[in-house]
Design a protein around this motif. Sequence first.
Motif, PDB file in Angstrom:
ATOM      1  N   GLY A  10       1.063 -30.188  90.143  1.00 52.76           N
ATOM      2  CA  GLY A  10       0.769 -29.085  89.233  1.00 52.76           C
ATOM      3  C   GLY A  10       2.000 -28.337  88.774  1.00 52.76           C
ATOM      4  N   ASP A  11       3.121 -28.508  89.483  1.00 48.77           N
ATOM      5  CA  ASP A  11       4.360 -27.856  89.060  1.00 48.77           C
ATOM      6  C   ASP A  11       4.761 -28.360  87.680  1.00 48.77           C
ATOM      7  N   GLU A  12       5.134 -27.440  86.814  1.00 50.24           N
ATOM      8  CA  GLU A  12       5.632 -27.809  85.496  1.00 50.24           C
ATOM      9  C   GLU A  12       7.150 -27.743  85.499  1.00 50.24           C
ATOM     10  N   ILE A  13       7.760 -28.749  84.916  1.00 53.15           N
ATOM     11  CA  ILE A  13       9.218 -28.794  84.787  1.00 53.15           C
ATOM     12  C   ILE A  13       9.582 -28.013  83.527  1.00 53.15           C
ATOM     13  N   PRO A  14      10.631 -27.209  83.572  1.00 53.05           N
ATOM     14  CA  PRO A  14      11.046 -26.488  82.359  1.00 53.05           C
ATOM     15  C   PRO A  14      11.294 -27.462  81.203  1.00 53.05           C
ATOM     16  N   THR A  15      10.980 -27.029  80.004  1.00 49.95           N
ATOM     17  CA  THR A  15      11.127 -27.896  78.832  1.00 49.95           C
ATOM     18  C   THR A  15      12.597 -28.164  78.525  1.00 49.95           C
ATOM     19  N   TYR A  90      12.604 -38.773  63.777  1.00 50.05           N
ATOM     20  CA  TYR A  90      13.446 -38.888  62.583  1.00 50.05           C
ATOM     21  C   TYR A  90      14.514 -37.798  62.601  1.00 50.05           C
ATOM     22  N   PRO A  91      15.630 -38.026  61.903  1.00 49.79           N
ATOM     23  CA  PRO A  91      16.671 -36.995  61.815  1.00 49.79           C
ATOM     24  C   PRO A  91      16.115 -35.692  61.239  1.00 49.79           C
ATOM     25  N   GLY A  92      16.603 -34.591  61.784  1.00 50.61           N
ATOM     26  CA  GLY A  92      16.194 -33.277  61.299  1.00 50.61           C
ATOM     27  C   GLY A  92      15.035 -32.679  62.079  1.00 50.61           C
ATOM     28  N   ASP A  93      14.376 -33.478  62.910  1.00 52.63           N
ATOM     29  CA  ASP A  93      13.270 -32.973  63.717  1.00 52.63           C
ATOM     30  C   ASP A  93      13.815 -32.515  65.076  1.00 52.63           C
ATOM     31  N   THR A  94      12.960 -32.039  65.916  1.00 48.59           N
ATOM     32  CA  THR A  94      13.298 -31.614  67.274  1.00 48.59           C
ATOM     33  C   THR A  94      12.253 -32.209  68.205  1.00 48.59           C
ATOM     34  N   MET A  95      12.705 -32.729  69.347  1.00 48.66           N
ATOM     35  CA  MET A  95      11.769 -33.216  70.358  1.00 48.66           C
ATOM     36  C   MET A  95      11.820 -32.264  71.547  1.00 48.66           C
ATOM     37  N   VAL A  96      10.649 -31.897  72.038  1.00 50.69           N
ATOM     38  CA  VAL A  96      10.549 -31.045  73.217  1.00 50.69           C
ATOM     39  C   VAL A  96       9.910 -31.868  74.332  1.00 50.69           C
ATOM     40  N   LEU A  97      10.669 -32.071  75.413  1.00 45.40           N
ATOM     41  CA  LEU A  97      10.161 -32.798  76.574  1.00 45.40           C
ATOM     42  C   LEU A  97       9.539 -31.818  77.550  1.00 45.40           C
ATOM     43  N   ARG A  98       8.359 -32.193  78.072  1.00 45.05           N
ATOM     44  CA  ARG A  98       7.648 -31.416  79.079  1.00 45.05           C
ATOM     45  C   ARG A  98       7.237 -32.361  80.196  1.00 45.05           C
ATOM     46  N   GLY A  99       7.197 -31.842  81.400  1.00 47.42           N
ATOM     47  CA  GLY A  99       6.782 -32.658  82.526  1.00 47.42           C
ATOM     48  C   GLY A  99       5.940 -31.867  83.503  1.00 47.42           C
TER      49      GLY A  99
END
Length: 163
Positions: A10-15, A90-99
């Motif tokens: 249940g622990d969430e990793i910081p984005t 694609y270039p110009g976008d942003t990806m946000v990783l969550r765990g």
Amino acid sequence: MKAGDEIKPGDEIPTLTIPITRTLIVAGALASRDYQDVHHDTEAAREKGAPDIFMNILTTNGLVGRYLTDHFGPRCVLRKVAIRLGAPNYPGDTMVLRGTVTEVSDGTAVVRIVGANGLGHHVTGTATVSLPEDVAAASLPENAATASHPEDATTMSHPKGTQ
């Protein structure tokens, strides 16, 4: 992650927020020896139906690995990474990783990973991480014996039909 920190389901990793640049896409393709033109040639990508160049799975896999080792520390070991690609980066976008930690046992943690961009989920999957002994010990019940480490083989899983 500091020694002594307890890890539990249940622990969430910081984005982790990653700007998707042309340089990142091209450099990742070159570093992984993926010379397919859709990862460096805009016109070729457009001829094949994409609006622009896009990130390859090996770069995504490396970013997922970075995300996990940034959190769990340089002494953790990625035992298994099983990811599937969705919406292109694609270039110009942003990806946000969550765990989210889904399981902790025997010195390992299983983490559910989602990386989203402006189009939707770019990457989804799970990773199994062997934790450093001091972190793993902090995650065990007080009476539990010291966890043993699984074999040292690291595996990576790609969606069917990709390399």
